[in-house]
Design a protein around this motif. Structure first.
Motif, PDB file in Angstrom:
ATOM      1  N   THR A 172     -20.733  40.068 -50.732  1.00 30.98           N
ATOM      2  CA  THR A 172     -21.195  38.823 -49.687  1.00 30.98           C
ATOM      3  C   THR A 172     -20.288  38.047 -49.258  1.00 30.98           C
ATOM      4  OG1 THR A 172     -21.629  37.537 -51.597  1.00 30.98           O
ATOM      5  CG2 THR A 172     -23.715  39.210 -51.050  1.00 30.98           C
ATOM      6  N   ALA A 173     -20.738  37.089 -48.296  1.00 33.18           N
ATOM      7  CA  ALA A 173     -19.873  36.131 -47.777  1.00 33.18           C
ATOM      8  C   ALA A 173     -19.431  35.129 -49.143  1.00 33.18           C
ATOM      9  CB  ALA A 173     -20.372  35.577 -46.531  1.00 33.18           C
ATOM     10  N   LEU A 174     -20.449  34.838 -49.789  1.00 30.72           N
ATOM     11  CA  LEU A 174     -20.367  33.951 -50.931  1.00 30.72           C
ATOM     12  C   LEU A 174     -19.204  34.603 -51.734  1.00 30.72           C
ATOM     13  CD1 LEU A 174     -21.241  31.571 -52.821  1.00 30.72           C
ATOM     14  CD2 LEU A 174     -22.878  33.343 -54.005  1.00 30.72           C
ATOM     15  N   THR A 175     -19.413  35.758 -52.189  1.00 32.97           N
ATOM     16  CA  THR A 175     -18.144  36.361 -53.040  1.00 32.97           C
ATOM     17  C   THR A 175     -16.705  36.188 -52.196  1.00 32.97           C
ATOM     18  OG1 THR A 175     -19.669  37.947 -53.543  1.00 32.97           O
ATOM     19  CG2 THR A 175     -17.398  38.578 -54.066  1.00 32.97           C
ATOM     20  N   GLY A 176     -16.694  36.262 -50.883  1.00 36.78           N
ATOM     21  CA  GLY A 176     -15.441  35.918 -50.293  1.00 36.78           C
ATOM     22  C   GLY A 176     -15.106  34.657 -50.425  1.00 36.78           C
ATOM     23  N   PRO A 204     -24.165  52.930 -61.332  1.00 37.30           N
ATOM     24  CA  PRO A 204     -24.332  51.622 -60.681  1.00 37.30           C
ATOM     25  C   PRO A 204     -23.047  50.991 -60.895  1.00 37.30           C
ATOM     26  CG  PRO A 204     -26.357  51.746 -62.006  1.00 37.30           C
ATOM     27  CD  PRO A 204     -25.383  53.142 -62.326  1.00 37.30           C
ATOM     28  N   SER A 205     -22.379  50.280 -59.837  1.00 39.73           N
ATOM     29  CA  SER A 205     -21.224  49.547 -60.094  1.00 39.73           C
ATOM     30  C   SER A 205     -21.652  48.077 -60.237  1.00 39.73           C
ATOM     31  CB  SER A 205     -20.301  49.506 -58.800  1.00 39.73           C
ATOM     32  OG  SER A 205     -21.142  48.885 -57.609  1.00 39.73           O
ATOM     33  N   LEU A 206     -20.786  47.258 -60.727  1.00 42.80           N
ATOM     34  CA  LEU A 206     -20.949  45.856 -61.089  1.00 42.80           C
ATOM     35  C   LEU A 206     -20.871  45.058 -59.722  1.00 42.80           C
ATOM     36  CD1 LEU A 206     -18.896  45.344 -64.376  1.00 42.80           C
ATOM     37  CD2 LEU A 206     -21.497  45.568 -64.066  1.00 42.80           C
ATOM     38  N   GLU A 207     -21.712  44.008 -59.658  1.00 40.22           N
ATOM     39  CA  GLU A 207     -21.541  43.082 -58.367  1.00 40.22           C
ATOM     40  C   GLU A 207     -20.372  42.294 -58.408  1.00 40.22           C
ATOM     41  OE1 GLU A 207     -23.825  39.701 -56.145  1.00 40.22           O
ATOM     42  OE2 GLU A 207     -24.872  40.556 -58.079  1.00 40.22           O
ATOM     43  N   PRO A 208     -19.451  42.369 -57.374  1.00 38.40           N
ATOM     44  CA  PRO A 208     -18.232  41.844 -57.566  1.00 38.40           C
ATOM     45  C   PRO A 208     -18.340  40.124 -57.699  1.00 38.40           C
ATOM     46  CG  PRO A 208     -18.726  42.278 -55.381  1.00 38.40           C
ATOM     47  CD  PRO A 208     -19.669  43.180 -56.278  1.00 38.40           C
ATOM     48  N   VAL A 223     -15.592  32.572 -52.564  1.00 40.28           N
ATOM     49  CA  VAL A 223     -14.986  32.306 -54.054  1.00 40.28           C
ATOM     50  C   VAL A 223     -13.700  33.029 -54.618  1.00 40.28           C
ATOM     51  CG1 VAL A 223     -15.832  32.547 -56.434  1.00 40.28           C
ATOM     52  CG2 VAL A 223     -17.324  31.815 -54.864  1.00 40.28           C
ATOM     53  N   ASP A 224     -13.503  34.162 -53.826  1.00 38.52           N
ATOM     54  CA  ASP A 224     -12.350  35.052 -53.884  1.00 38.52           C
ATOM     55  C   ASP A 224     -11.249  34.016 -53.549  1.00 38.52           C
ATOM     56  OD1 ASP A 224     -13.302  37.061 -55.473  1.00 38.52           O
ATOM     57  OD2 ASP A 224     -13.567  38.393 -53.874  1.00 38.52           O
ATOM     58  N   ILE A 225     -11.232  33.739 -52.256  1.00 37.29           N
ATOM     59  CA  ILE A 225     -10.154  33.003 -51.660  1.00 37.29           C
ATOM     60  C   ILE A 225     -10.000  31.651 -52.101  1.00 37.29           C
ATOM     61  CG2 ILE A 225      -9.627  31.797 -49.430  1.00 37.29           C
ATOM     62  CD1 ILE A 225      -9.617  34.737 -49.280  1.00 37.29           C
ATOM     63  N   ALA A 226     -11.060  31.039 -52.763  1.00 36.06           N
ATOM     64  CA  ALA A 226     -10.987  29.607 -53.554  1.00 36.06           C
ATOM     65  C   ALA A 226     -10.074  30.010 -54.885  1.00 36.06           C
ATOM     66  CB  ALA A 226     -12.074  28.952 -53.897  1.00 36.06           C
ATOM     67  N   LEU A 227     -10.222  31.187 -55.405  1.00 35.69           N
ATOM     68  CA  LEU A 227      -9.504  31.477 -56.688  1.00 35.69           C
ATOM     69  C   LEU A 227      -8.186  31.778 -56.573  1.00 35.69           C
ATOM     70  CD1 LEU A 227     -12.374  33.242 -58.717  1.00 35.69           C
ATOM     71  CD2 LEU A 227     -11.440  30.982 -59.042  1.00 35.69           C
TER      72      LEU A 227
END
Length: 466
Positions: free
Chosen positions: A193-197, A244-248, A199-203
């Motif tokens: 999701t965009a939310l994941t993106g 099933p894969s884990l949600e990123p 937070v990824d950039i923040a980290l």
């Protein structure tokens, strides 16, 4: 008869083509390598910069420092560290450019070949196989070409690299989902999701590039897992439903984001204490925006209250950072003194306008979703940074600075900021969106008036100086 022979020949040719297709995996090491260069480069650059900032304000009139080292030698060493950081940074730019080209090329080639194979296995009397093929091609078209990615990464000096990783993972997960639906009528790969993106950039920013290694690892893992589960039996169709894969972004709950926010806010103070120049504003701003998006469906007043609390913590974090690392920020001292003297000569009406425009400029970008918190977090944190540094350099205790938190104009300003940032969660619901923006700006006007009245009261007190 001729038509049947032609169809049979086409099918035979397609079958031969399908059997020649090979599916290869992506190297995990390749995707992790740029992060190593980025982290080393950033650490070296920040160490060199921190030393230069400190040296610029600790030299004695005779050009000597207490101890056995002269400032000239230390300055030369710090410049050398900056050179090392720049060289490693160049290695990061080269590595990230190469990796982007390879990853985009491999993913685009994989999607093309995989979509063709899936169509071959699932084609039938209905249109579904063709529909999946078209969806996959549309998904592929949203990914930049290898040349475009290469040029973009090169022109941005590697800044675009983690962003491209986000897009690549999103595209790869959509592709995996489409093929799982085509073969098994079930989705097993979680979406990106965009939310994941965000937070990824923040980290990536907050960890000085370390988290980018995990992003590369995760992309390689999802790609290689897809190859193993869907294409391991090629040229035969897959027979086993993938696990099933884990949600990123599974950990990206409200408490998870707040926890990360608090950790890096504390680290900024610790780094400042050891004279290490660390700027968490961009990352913390992204986390604030992500939190608003995460809680978009929650009660409005609850969201405003939560954001207000985090802004208070952000201001406190800035105060502690400025106080702990006052020598790094000594250059702000004279600038603020000059600004204070200038304010003394402004009339009340103009001062209200000046304060309002300044606060509005800091916070107006916060009404934009996902990235709006960057400017706001920078403004609040920097305000605390300046106040903390001034308190330390003036010889006052940190407790005397914390009193600013209970000033009426501070409370109103932070409340206005919280309202404006929360407005970003209503983006698209235009009536509520406009209403929150109007209320936020109105509170900012009130805050400016109250601040001017406070300043007037302070200046009129006997024996008070700026």
């Amino acid at each position: 008869m001729e038509s049947e022979q032609s169809t049979s020949q086409s099918t035979s040719e397609l079958e031969v083509l399908i059997k020649t297709i090979k599916f290869k995996k992506i190297s995990t090491t390749l995707l992790v390598l740029p992060a190593l260069f980025a982290t080393i480069s950033l650490i070296l650059l920040l160490v060199g910069l921190s030393t230069l900032l400190r040296l610029g304000f600790t030299l004695t009139p005779y050009g000597e420092r207490p101890g056995t080292y002269t400032p000239i030698l230390e300055e030369i060493l710090s410049i050398q560290v900056l050179v090392w950081g720049s060289v490693v940074g160049l290695a990061y730019i080269i590595a990230s450019t190469i990796v982007v080209y390879i990853v985009l090329r491999d993913i685009r080639e994989h999607i093309y070949s995989s979509a063709m194979v899936t169509y071959y296995y699932t084609r039938g009397v209905d249109y579904m196989s063709a529909l999946y093929y078209l969806k996959d091609m549309l998904n592929r078209s949203t990914l930049p070409s290898p040349i475009t990615g290469l040029i973009l990464t090169l022109l941005t000096s590697g800044v675009a690299y983690p962003i491209i990783l986000c897009f690549a993972e999103k595209i790869m997960r959509v592709h995996a989902t489409l093929e799982e639906e085509a073969f098994f009528k079930k989705k097993r790969t979680r979406e990106y999701t965009a939310l994941t993106g965000v937070v990824d950039i923040a980290l990536v920013v907050l960890t000085l590039g370390v988290y980018m290694a995990y992003m590369g690892y995760r992309l390689a893992k999802i790609f290689n897992k897809h190859v193993d589960t869907i294409h391991s039996t090629h040229p035969e169709p897959p027979k086993t439903l993938p696990q099933p894969s884990l949600e990123p972004g599974a950990w990206m709950t409200t408490s998870g984001i707040i926890g990360v926010f608090m950790v890096f806010l504390a680290l900024s103070t610790i780094f400042a204490y050891v004279n290490f120049y660390f700027t968490p504003q961009l990352g913390l701003g992204l986390l604030l925006s992500a939190l608003v998006v995460r809680r978009a469906e929650r009660r409005l007043l609850g969201n405003i209250g939560l954001i207000y609390s985090l802004l208070v913590l952000l201001l406190i974090g800035g105060l502690l950072t400025g106080y702990s690392g006052c020598e790094l920020y000594r250059g702000l001292y004279e600038n603020m003194r000059e600004l204070s003297e200038l304010i003394r000569f402004l009339n009340a009406e103009f001062l209200v306008l000046f304060i309002f425009v300044n606060n509005a400029a800091i916070s107006i970008s916060s009404i934009l979703p996902y990235f709006g918190g960057i400017g706001l977090a920078s403004g609040v944190f920097n305000a605390g940074l300046v106040l903390g540094a001034l308190s330390a350099l003036d010889g006052r205790t940190i407790y005397s600075s914390l009193i600013v938190l209970v000033y009426p104009h501070t409370i109103l300003e932070l409340l206005a900021y919280a309202i404006l940032l929360t407005a970003s969660s209503k983006f698209g619901a235009w009536r509520d969106y406009a209403k929150l923006i109007f209320i936020g700006l109105l509170v900012l006007v009130l805050a400016a008036i109250v601040e001017v009245l406070t300043i007037a009261g302070v200046l009129s007190a006997p024996g008070t100086t700026w």
